[in-house]
Design an enzyme around this catalytic site. Structure first.
Site, PDB file in Angstrom:
ATOM      1  CE1 TYR A  96      49.556 -34.945 -75.754  1.00  0.00           C
ATOM      2  CE2 TYR A  96      47.558 -35.621 -74.599  1.00  0.00           C
ATOM      3  CZ  TYR A  96      48.188 -35.144 -75.728  1.00  0.00           C
ATOM      4  OH  TYR A  96      47.437 -34.857 -76.847  1.00  0.00           O
ATOM      5  CB  SER A 153      44.293 -33.625 -75.714  1.00  0.00           C
ATOM      6  OG  SER A 153      43.875 -34.927 -75.362  1.00  0.00           O
TER       7      SER A 153
END
Length: 249
Positions: free
Chosen positions: A140, A127
């Site tokens: 995350y 990401s």
């Protein structure tokens, strides 16, 4: 004819990547927790398999059923958005089980066959939060940062055997199921003390200046699978490319 195994193909990036490779003549092993044959076009080059990357038994069964693969794309992932202090450790462990340990387990499952053939490529989808940390996503971010370091090390370790390891770093994609699989509601993870801080952040999520589409990611995964250089990082989407440029030049 080459074969690719992709995790997390029930929606978003994984689903579009499966379609992309299938349309370009690859054999595609599309895996998801609950197989749905209606998601992808019918093709003799398509095999849909059940796979839970948090289950060793499920991984072994899927890899055995898939047979030899030339490329592995670790795309399956979940997210938790909220203040870290309000996020139960059970949910944090769940994020790491999928995003970090699930990726590592899939790599362990396919590396032996690639090593024996002395060829193959592993693409780990992380990401853009690894390029610029995003607030209210500490767990995350940590789970994806771990895979960045892991993949960099893996690239050195496996290069000796002709196996390439790559990172694809998607930007913000508002259409993805970012936190739906975590089993926790965002509103439960924002204590009143964080409201003034969180409200403008969520407003920016709703109206991002730049976004990343599943098509952006599928195209970059294709590029990374075919890249034979030592390049490790492949940002996907205009926002991720901008962040990558600001960090690495």
């Amino acid at each position: 004819m080459q074969t690719i195994l992709i995790t997390g193909t029930s929606s978003g990036y994984g689903l579009e990547t499966a379609r992309y490779f299938l349309a370009r003549g690859w054999n595609v092993i599309a895996t998801m927790r609950t197989p749905d044959a209606d998601l992808l076009p019918r093709s003799p080059r398509l095999c849909i398999l059940p796979l839970d990357v948090t289950s060793e038994e499920s991984i072994v069964a899927a890899v055995e059923a898939a047979g030899p693969v030339d490329a592995l794309v670790n795309n399956a992932g979940i997210g938790v958005v909220g203040a870290f202090e309000a996020t139960p450790m059970a949910h944090i462990r769940k994020v790491f089980d999928t995003n970090t340990f699930g990726v590592m387990a899939m790599c362990q499952a396919v590396i032996p066959q690639m090593r024996e053939r002395r060829s193959g490529v592993i693409v780990n989808v992380t990401s853009s939060v690894t390029l610029a940390a995003m607030p209210l996503a500490a767990a995350y971010t940590a789970s994806k940062q771990a895979i960045e370091g892991f993949t960099g090390s893996l690239a050195h370790e496996l290069g000796h055997f002709g196996i390439r390891a790559k990172l694809v770093e998607p930007g913000y994609g508002p259409t993805t199921r970012f936190a739906q699989n975590s089993g926790v509601r965002i509103e439960d993870l924002i204590p009143p003390a964080y409201a003034d801080f969180a409200d403008p952040i969520f407003a920016s999520f709703a109206n991002p200046a730049l976004t990343t589409t599943p098509g952006d990611v599928a195209e970059v995964v294709w590029m990374s699978v075919h890249d034979t250089s030592d390049r490790l990082r492949f940002p996907a989407g205009e926002d991720a490319v901008a962040l990558h440029r600001s960090r690495f030049g």
